[in-house]
Design an enzyme around this catalytic site. Sequence first.
Site, PDB file in Angstrom:
ATOM      1  N   ARG A  53      48.698   8.844 -12.300  1.00  7.81           N
ATOM      2  CA  ARG A  53      47.842   7.723 -11.906  1.00  7.81           C
ATOM      3  C   ARG A  53      48.715   6.483 -11.762  1.00  7.81           C
ATOM      4  O   ARG A  53      49.561   6.197 -12.618  1.00  7.81           O
ATOM      5  CB  ARG A  53      46.767   7.487 -12.967  1.00  7.81           C
ATOM      6  N   ASP A  57      47.541  -3.097 -13.476  1.00 10.76           N
ATOM      7  CA  ASP A  57      46.885  -3.386 -14.746  1.00 10.76           C
ATOM      8  C   ASP A  57      46.652  -4.889 -14.897  1.00 10.76           C
ATOM      9  O   ASP A  57      47.094  -5.698 -14.079  1.00 10.76           O
ATOM     10  CB  ASP A  57      47.742  -2.850 -15.898  1.00 10.76           C
TER      11      ASP A  57
END
Length: 452
Positions: A53, A57
């Site tokens: 993945r 963030d």
Amino acid sequence: MQRRIMGIETEFGVTCTFHGHRRLSPDEVARYLFRRVVSWGRSSNVFLRNGARLYLDVGSHPEYATAECDNLVQLVTHDRAGEWVLEDLLVDAEQRLADEGIGGDIYLFKNNTDSAGNSYGCHENYLIVRAGEFSRISDVLLPFLVTRQLICGAGKVLQTPKAATFCLSQRAEHIWEGVSSATTRSRPIINTRDEPHADAEKYRRLHVIVGDSNMCETTTMLKVGTAALVLEMIEAGVPFRDFSLDNPIRAIREVSHDITGRRPVRLAGGRQASALDIQREYYSRAVEHLQTREPNAQIEQIVDLWGRQLDAVESQDFAKVDTEIDWVIKRKLFQRYQDRYNMELSDPKIAQLDLAYHDIKRGRGVFDLLQRKGLAARVTTDEDIAEAVDTPPQTTRARLRGEFISAAQAAGRDFTVDWVHLKLNDQAQRTVLCKDPFRAVDERVKRLIASM
């Protein structure tokens, strides 16, 4: 659990400079980095063909989460593949900047602190059985995690008002709780939020957020391997001495500031023990445990390095580990630099060197140059890393996810995936739920792929 599902999530620091001056904000750099990702994935949160993945963030930090791995070298290889994936985005983003007449050098750092004092993490994930007593796991694991920076810290020069000091860990100054369900606000050592990404009746996922991001492959392998081995021993009922810490947060900083490993830290009930004492206890139990578990060359390799590193700390003679442990490699580099140029540890050039060590761009990053000279040990090859950029681990659920993504992309089909779901976004909305992370072959997934 001798075969365990593991994964590493790494947040990268990002900056863009032009002739040494900051050119773009981290937000802007992140947008350039992810423009190619968004163009094919329609999102800055995607799963890749290798099962990993990749996403943006909080705070503009690109994050790479490896696919599920079930052995240590496989995990190190996929962790390194993440660096290559990000480096590829970096090169593409620099070209876009040049095409737009902006110019500038983009840097991605696999470290844990920036110049403004912000911290970002390297999180480890270990699958554990639901039936186990989680509080016992936490109690036994916490003293190990607080003191393991002695064997796998990334090293850091900490600038204090008095002087600069060399510390074992980058992350230690930024941890505020022992065990908690938060990750960003309070930064605990062990995160208890219960998201197993697997059959919740059978498993839970231990989320460790205290670790440093390691550059050296053998250090990454030691960090994850020793933690997995301690978990295995806890699950097997191996008895450990009680090293419950009086104040884990104070202890983690005290350990980081003492490269001799001998400074006593306060235990619950007023007792004391040094980081070296505590690590020796876990190490000696591991040596005993090896006699009873099935032979495994990778586990034997990390237990050997664990012992050699503890011996090196005790004697303060690091010659036998100075290509295998990040903080030892970094400290030796700084000492050579200081001797050659007659400079103090507080010199800004040392701080620059500290940062450059974590630059992931091959041919530019200091660690990469050391590795090319044979001054940093390896457990992978460039060929294996290149394969892992596009190919998922073949022994876990990641294989199903990777094959599904590759097939859907090749067929031009719209799809949605996460850690457990594979879904074709057609009229039938066909979805396969993959709850077993150990399962690499599934007839349902084969049929879904064949239907494309």
